[in-house]
Design an enzyme around this catalytic site. Structure first.
Site, PDB file in Angstrom:
ATOM      1  N   ILE A   1      38.738  34.602  32.109  1.00 12.70           N
ATOM      2  CA  ILE A   1      37.350  34.275  31.721  1.00 12.70           C
ATOM      3  C   ILE A   1      36.390  34.950  32.699  1.00 12.70           C
ATOM      4  O   ILE A   1      36.505  34.740  33.901  1.00 12.70           O
ATOM      5  CB  ILE A   1      37.090  32.745  31.771  1.00 12.70           C
ATOM      6  CG1 ILE A   1      38.141  31.978  30.975  1.00 12.70           C
ATOM      7  CG2 ILE A   1      35.695  32.420  31.292  1.00 12.70           C
ATOM      8  CD1 ILE A   1      37.993  30.457  31.094  1.00 12.70           C
TER       9      ILE A   1
ATOM     10  N   ASP B   1      44.299  24.453  44.237  1.00 11.65           N
ATOM     11  CA  ASP B   1      43.957  25.710  43.557  1.00 11.65           C
ATOM     12  C   ASP B   1      42.615  25.573  42.828  1.00 11.65           C
ATOM     13  O   ASP B   1      41.737  26.433  42.940  1.00 11.65           O
ATOM     14  CB  ASP B   1      45.085  26.071  42.579  1.00 11.65           C
ATOM     15  CG  ASP B   1      44.767  27.295  41.756  1.00 11.65           C
ATOM     16  OD1 ASP B   1      44.871  28.405  42.285  1.00 11.65           O
ATOM     17  OD2 ASP B   1      44.400  27.134  40.576  1.00 11.65           O
TER      18      ASP B   1
ATOM     19  N   GLY C   1      41.178  32.953  35.676  1.00 11.77           N
ATOM     20  CA  GLY C   1      41.951  34.040  35.062  1.00 11.77           C
ATOM     21  C   GLY C   1      41.112  35.028  34.281  1.00 11.77           C
ATOM     22  O   GLY C   1      40.264  35.717  34.828  1.00 11.77           O
TER      23      GLY C   1
ATOM     24  N   VAL D   1      38.992  33.280  39.790  1.00 13.81           N
ATOM     25  CA  VAL D   1      38.540  32.027  39.165  1.00 13.81           C
ATOM     26  C   VAL D   1      38.729  32.099  37.652  1.00 13.81           C
ATOM     27  O   VAL D   1      38.182  32.970  36.990  1.00 13.81           O
ATOM     28  CB  VAL D   1      37.050  31.748  39.483  1.00 13.81           C
ATOM     29  CG1 VAL D   1      36.622  30.416  38.873  1.00 13.81           C
ATOM     30  CG2 VAL D   1      36.798  31.751  40.975  1.00 13.81           C
TER      31      VAL D   1
ATOM     32  N   GLU E   1      36.743  38.590  40.304  1.00  6.44           N
ATOM     33  CA  GLU E   1      36.691  37.938  38.992  1.00  6.44           C
ATOM     34  C   GLU E   1      37.990  37.194  38.671  1.00  6.44           C
ATOM     35  O   GLU E   1      37.983  36.104  38.104  1.00  6.44           O
ATOM     36  CB  GLU E   1      36.416  38.998  37.905  1.00  6.44           C
ATOM     37  CG  GLU E   1      36.172  38.444  36.534  1.00  6.44           C
ATOM     38  CD  GLU E   1      34.924  37.575  36.474  1.00  6.44           C
ATOM     39  OE1 GLU E   1      33.818  38.099  36.550  1.00  6.44           O
ATOM     40  OE2 GLU E   1      35.078  36.341  36.367  1.00  6.44           O
TER      41      GLU E   1
ATOM     42  N   GLU F   1      51.455  28.305  40.795  1.00  5.75           N
ATOM     43  CA  GLU F   1      51.438  29.054  42.047  1.00  5.75           C
ATOM     44  C   GLU F   1      52.840  29.039  42.652  1.00  5.75           C
ATOM     45  O   GLU F   1      53.668  28.182  42.307  1.00  5.75           O
ATOM     46  CB  GLU F   1      50.473  28.388  43.037  1.00  5.75           C
ATOM     47  CG  GLU F   1      49.030  28.394  42.593  1.00  5.75           C
ATOM     48  CD  GLU F   1      48.463  29.806  42.492  1.00  5.75           C
ATOM     49  OE1 GLU F   1      48.425  30.528  43.488  1.00  5.75           O
ATOM     50  OE2 GLU F   1      48.076  30.195  41.378  1.00  5.75           O
TER      51      GLU F   1
ATOM     52  N   LYS G   1      38.836  27.443  43.626  1.00  3.81           N
ATOM     53  CA  LYS G   1      38.016  28.100  42.597  1.00  3.81           C
ATOM     54  C   LYS G   1      36.630  27.462  42.523  1.00  3.81           C
ATOM     55  O   LYS G   1      35.607  28.154  42.429  1.00  3.81           O
ATOM     56  CB  LYS G   1      38.726  28.020  41.244  1.00  3.81           C
ATOM     57  CG  LYS G   1      40.036  28.808  41.221  1.00  3.81           C
ATOM     58  CD  LYS G   1      40.888  28.483  40.011  1.00  3.81           C
ATOM     59  CE  LYS G   1      42.191  29.252  40.008  1.00  3.81           C
ATOM     60  NZ  LYS G   1      43.151  28.797  39.001  1.00  3.81           N
TER      61      LYS G   1
ATOM     62  N   THR H   1      53.583  39.747  39.215  1.00  3.64           N
ATOM     63  CA  THR H   1      53.151  39.739  37.811  1.00  3.64           C
ATOM     64  C   THR H   1      51.798  40.405  37.618  1.00  3.64           C
ATOM     65  O   THR H   1      51.622  41.247  36.733  1.00  3.64           O
ATOM     66  CB  THR H   1      53.014  38.266  37.344  1.00  3.64           C
ATOM     67  OG1 THR H   1      54.078  37.537  37.906  1.00  3.64           O
ATOM     68  CG2 THR H   1      52.997  38.128  35.872  1.00  3.64           C
ATOM     69  N   VAL H   2      50.833  40.042  38.459  1.00  4.99           N
ATOM     70  CA  VAL H   2      49.471  40.552  38.248  1.00  4.99           C
ATOM     71  C   VAL H   2      49.390  42.041  38.616  1.00  4.99           C
ATOM     72  O   VAL H   2      48.794  42.844  37.880  1.00  4.99           O
ATOM     73  CB  VAL H   2      48.439  39.718  39.052  1.00  4.99           C
ATOM     74  CG1 VAL H   2      47.030  40.249  38.800  1.00  4.99           C
ATOM     75  CG2 VAL H   2      48.519  38.249  38.663  1.00  4.99           C
TER      76      VAL H   2
HETATM   77  N1  HSE Z   1      48.160  28.768  39.181  1.00  7.27           N
HETATM   78  C1  HSE Z   1      46.896  29.043  38.603  1.00  7.27           C
HETATM   79  C2  HSE Z   1      46.700  28.122  37.425  1.00  7.27           C
HETATM   80  C3  HSE Z   1      46.756  30.428  38.080  1.00  7.27           C
HETATM   81  O1  HSE Z   1      47.641  27.436  37.028  1.00  7.27           O
HETATM   82  O2  HSE Z   1      45.603  28.085  36.906  1.00  7.27           O
HETATM   83  C4  HSE Z   1      46.156  31.376  39.021  1.00  7.27           C
HETATM   84  O3  HSE Z   1      44.926  30.943  39.510  1.00  7.27           O
END
Ligand code: HSE
Length: 429
Positions: free
Chosen positions: A137, A202, A135, A133, A130, A191, A206, A14-15
């Site tokens: 922002i 996750d 997304g 952490v 960037e 994820e 971050k 996706t990214v």
């Molecule tokens: N799985 C993460 C979330 C997105 O739900 O924030 C990517 O860091």
């Protein structure tokens, strides 16, 4: 215009596809901002035949991402993920060769950030993250550059969109955890292994990066206390509502004297606070600086567009020639943190007990709290059934966490308190 800045995309999920789309859609404007065109010259993904909704036929395809380092590129953009494996090999070899490296991989940096910063800075290569952490922002930029003048006292955040989405939907729909999680997976927020989201890992990856940046310390994932949202029940969510709070999974790092106290855990925040109003897949990061005072950044923490937007911002910076210390100060100046004990942190707490609704049970509970010097602010009971367990919840006045933990151990000795009681910090923003 100068020579193009040549990049390779490792990973076309996706990214990765989102990055290619932005670079194409805004090619001209991006070239003006960067001072040079940005060209995708090579890509690597497992399945070449998959329809990704984007034409990659005019670029070099490489099966093994770790060989991208041999292509004629200025920068590798890693969107494979994972703490080790190909992502780590590729980061090490690219940076050692002096190639810039952009990544959305928080696990990689939380575990190996210090070593990678050393290789990057030693070889004059840029290492930017960037998108790792919160997304879309721009929080890394905010702390590293925008707040650079300040001594930062605290960084708190809603750092996982999946958890925030689940907690929000549970509250709004009254549905249970599992069915809402399935939705989050369908929407592409979670994820690959959703355990990383719901167990807090996750968010902890971050937070680890934010702590390093905010306080100039070596990132150290092992020093983080982590609790996810798997034990948050609909009952907790309903009680939070009645008490004027909302439940949010917070990553929190704060200076306490010369120590840093950090954790990831579900907390109650006032419903009417700005943080309390951050719902759904949105993330928020709250920063306290000694001169700037407090700031709150809010935006989409996951999904193709926001994450790819952050990746492209890093690529533009590097194409311009901007190279900054990975964690705000040169790696050799990053300190070993003095990690403080969470037990000493003072806060209000929420307690949830399942008890038999018989005369005297509250007297026993209050006696345990009295013995641990915990003072109650408010109490609520759900339902009335002398033959079945009922929930009672309490909020405490400010008290050290270890006293509340002692009280919880004391409750385990009370015959009429059933199941293991739960506790949650109340954070007043
Ligand atoms: N799985 C993460 C979330 C997105 O739900 O924030 C990517 O860091």
């Amino acid at each position: 215009m100068s020579q193009p800045y040549r990049i390779a995309l490792a990973g076309l999920g996706t990214v990765g596809v989102g990055v290619a789309k932005i670079l194409k859609a805004h090619a001209e404007a991006i070239a003006r901002k960067a001072g040079r065109p940005i060209e995708v010259v090579a890509v690597s993904a497992r399945d070449k035949s998959r329809n990704r909704g984007f034409d990659f036929s005019d670029v070099t395809w490489v099966e093994d991402a770790s060989t991208l380092v041999n292509e004629d590129v200025d920068c590798i953009v890693e969107m494979i993920g994972g703490e080790g494996g190909v992502a780590k090999t590729l980061a090490e070899s690219s940076l050692a060769k002096g190639l810039d490296f952009v990544t959305a991989n928080k696990a990689l940096l939380a575990h190996h950030g210090y070593e990678l910063a050393k290789v990057a800075e030693g070889n004059n290569a840029g290492l930017m993250y960037e998108a790792a952490v919160a997304g879309g922002i721009p929080v890394i930029k905010a702390i590293r550059e925008g707040y650079a003048a300040n001594d930062i006292g605290a960084v708190y955040g809603i750092l996982n969109g999946t958890c925030n989405y689940i907690l929000t939907e549970m509250r709004k729909s009254g549905r249970d955890f599992k069915s809402v999680l399935a939705d989050a997976q369908k929407l592409g927020y979670a994820e690959a292994d959703p355990a990383f989201d719901i167990e807090g890992t996750d968010a902890a990856h971050k937070l680890c990066l934010l702590t390093a940046l905010a306080f100039g310390v070596k990132p150290d994932f092992k020093k983080l206390a982590v609790k996810g949202i798997t034990n948050v029940t609909s009952v907790d969510i309903e009680f939070a509502r009645q008490l004027g709070y909302r439940i949010k999974l917070l990553g929190m790092a704060r200076k306490e004297g010369n120590a840093i106290v950090q954790s990831v855990e579900p907390c109650m925040v006032p419903r009417k606070s700005t943080m309390g109003a951050v719902d759904g897949v949105f993330n928020a990061v709250y920063i306290e600086g000694d001169f700037v005072d407090t700031g709150l950044l809010v935006g989409r923490g996951a999904g193709e567009g926001p994450t790819a937007s952050a990746v492209v911002a890093d690529i533009i910076d590097l194409a311009r020639g901007t190279k900054l210390p990975v964690f705000g100060v040169p790696y050799s100046d990053l300190k070993e943190a003095n990690w403080g004990r969470r037990g000493k942190v003072e806060s209000q707490f929420y307690l949830h007990l399942r008890v038999m609704d018989k005369p005297g049970v509250l007297a026993d509970v209050s006696a345990t709290l009295r013995d641990c010097d915990v003072s109650i602010e408010a109490m609520l009971q759900q339902g009335r059934d002398p033959n079945n367990p009922v929930s009672i919840v309490m909020t405490t006045h400010e008290v050290q966490q270890k006293q509340v933990e002692e009280a919880l151990e004391g409750f385990a000795n009370l015959e009429r308190v059933l199941e293991k009681p739960s506790m949650m910090r109340i954070e007043d923003f």
